[in-house]
Scaffold this motif. Structure first.
Motif, short mmCIF file in Angstrom:
data_model
loop_
_atom_site.label_atom_id
_atom_site.label_comp_id
_atom_site.label_asym_id
_atom_site.label_seq_id
_atom_site.Cartn_x
_atom_site.Cartn_y
_atom_site.Cartn_z
N GLY A 118 -3.15 13.34 5.83
CA GLY A 118 -1.83 13.43 6.44
C GLY A 118 -1.08 12.12 6.56
N GLN A 119 -1.63 11.05 6.01
CA GLN A 119 -0.93 9.77 6.08
C GLN A 119 0.21 9.76 5.06
OE1 GLN A 119 -3.21 6.34 4.81
NE2 GLN A 119 -4.39 7.58 3.39
N PRO A 120 1.23 8.94 5.27
CA PRO A 120 2.30 8.85 4.29
C PRO A 120 1.75 8.40 2.93
CG PRO A 120 2.99 7.85 6.34
CD PRO A 120 1.51 8.15 6.47
N LEU A 121 2.27 8.99 1.87
CA LEU A 121 1.80 8.68 0.52
C LEU A 121 1.93 7.20 0.20
CD1 LEU A 121 0.69 9.99 -2.03
CD2 LEU A 121 3.04 10.37 -2.78
N GLU A 122 3.01 6.56 0.67
CA GLU A 122 3.21 5.14 0.41
C GLU A 122 2.09 4.31 1.03
OE1 GLU A 122 5.61 6.90 2.28
OE2 GLU A 122 6.59 7.58 0.47
N ASP A 123 1.62 4.70 2.21
CA ASP A 123 0.52 3.97 2.86
C ASP A 123 -0.78 4.09 2.08
OD1 ASP A 123 2.35 3.32 4.82
OD2 ASP A 123 1.50 4.65 6.35
N ASP A 124 -1.06 5.30 1.57
CA ASP A 124 -2.26 5.50 0.76
C ASP A 124 -2.19 4.66 -0.50
OD1 ASP A 124 -4.76 6.84 -0.04
OD2 ASP A 124 -3.49 7.75 -1.57
N TYR A 125 -1.03 4.64 -1.16
CA TYR A 125 -0.87 3.82 -2.36
C TYR A 125 -1.07 2.34 -2.04
CZ TYR A 125 0.72 7.36 -5.69
OH TYR A 125 0.79 8.41 -6.56
N ALA A 126 -0.52 1.88 -0.92
CA ALA A 126 -0.65 0.47 -0.55
C ALA A 126 -2.11 0.09 -0.33
CB ALA A 126 0.18 0.18 0.70
N ARG A 127 -2.90 1.00 0.21
CA ARG A 127 -4.31 0.71 0.49
C ARG A 127 -5.22 0.91 -0.73
NH1 ARG A 127 -3.10 3.90 4.87
NH2 ARG A 127 -2.77 2.76 6.79
N ASN A 128 -4.91 1.92 -1.56
CA ASN A 128 -5.88 2.36 -2.56
C ASN A 128 -5.44 2.35 -4.01
OD1 ASN A 128 -7.88 3.16 -0.55
ND2 ASN A 128 -6.41 4.75 -0.02
N VAL A 129 -4.17 2.10 -4.28
CA VAL A 129 -3.69 2.18 -5.66
C VAL A 129 -3.17 0.84 -6.15
CG1 VAL A 129 -2.10 3.31 -7.26
CG2 VAL A 129 -3.16 4.64 -5.42
N GLY A 145 -2.15 -3.23 -6.34
CA GLY A 145 -2.93 -4.42 -6.06
C GLY A 145 -2.47 -5.58 -6.92
N GLY A 146 -2.83 -6.77 -6.52
CA GLY A 146 -2.47 -7.98 -7.24
C GLY A 146 -1.28 -8.66 -6.60
N PRO A 147 -1.03 -9.91 -7.00
CA PRO A 147 0.08 -10.67 -6.40
C PRO A 147 1.43 -10.00 -6.64
CG PRO A 147 -1.28 -12.06 -7.83
CD PRO A 147 -1.73 -10.66 -8.02
N GLY A 148 2.17 -9.82 -5.58
CA GLY A 148 3.51 -9.24 -5.69
C GLY A 148 3.54 -7.76 -5.99
N SER A 149 2.41 -7.07 -5.87
CA SER A 149 2.39 -5.64 -6.17
C SER A 149 3.22 -4.87 -5.15
CB SER A 149 0.95 -5.12 -6.18
OG SER A 149 0.36 -5.30 -4.91
N SER A 150 3.70 -3.70 -5.57
CA SER A 150 4.55 -2.93 -4.67
C SER A 150 4.49 -1.45 -4.98
CB SER A 150 6.01 -3.40 -4.80
OG SER A 150 6.49 -3.11 -6.10
N THR A 151 4.91 -0.68 -4.01
CA THR A 151 5.08 0.76 -4.19
C THR A 151 6.39 1.14 -3.53
OG1 THR A 151 4.09 2.95 -3.96
CG2 THR A 151 3.82 1.46 -2.11
N ARG A 152 7.03 2.11 -4.08
CA ARG A 152 8.27 2.63 -3.52
C ARG A 152 8.22 4.13 -3.53
NH1 ARG A 152 13.17 -1.01 -5.95
NH2 ARG A 152 12.41 -2.95 -5.07
N GLN A 153 8.86 4.72 -2.55
CA GLN A 153 8.95 6.17 -2.53
C GLN A 153 9.99 6.59 -3.54
OE1 GLN A 153 9.62 7.97 1.26
NE2 GLN A 153 10.29 9.86 0.35
N ALA A 154 9.63 7.52 -4.37
CA ALA A 154 10.56 8.08 -5.35
C ALA A 154 10.60 9.58 -5.13
CB ALA A 154 10.10 7.75 -6.76
N GLY A 155 11.71 10.16 -5.44
CA GLY A 155 11.84 11.61 -5.32
C GLY A 155 12.24 12.20 -6.65
N ILE A 156 12.03 13.48 -6.77
CA ILE A 156 12.50 14.20 -7.94
C ILE A 156 13.41 15.30 -7.47
CG2 ILE A 156 10.55 13.65 -9.44
CD1 ILE A 156 9.32 16.30 -8.77
#
Length: 67
Positions: A33-44, A46-57
């Protein structure tokens, strides 16, 4: 997946990823039930300057069957 991620990061790769949600799903998207962005930040990502953004379709695209 964690092994492949760790190996890529150890070789200096930078992993970025969009967190894509289906419109109207009513779910946060991530495990437990955690936000998808949080899961990506923890588990997907990585590396210097890595990022995730919420995208929609769009709803129209979400309803089309996969090829």
């Amino acid at each position: 997946m964690q092994h492949a991620r760790a190996e890529a990061l150890s070789k200096g790769f930078n992993i970025n990823a969009p967190a894509i949600r289906r419109p109207g799903s009513g779910r946060p998207g991530g495990p437990g039930g955690q936000p998808l962005e949080d899961d990506y930040a923890r588990n997907v990502i990585g590396g210097p300057g890595s990022s995730t953004r919420q995208a929609g379709i769009s709803a129209a695209r979400a309803s089309r069957p996969s090829p």
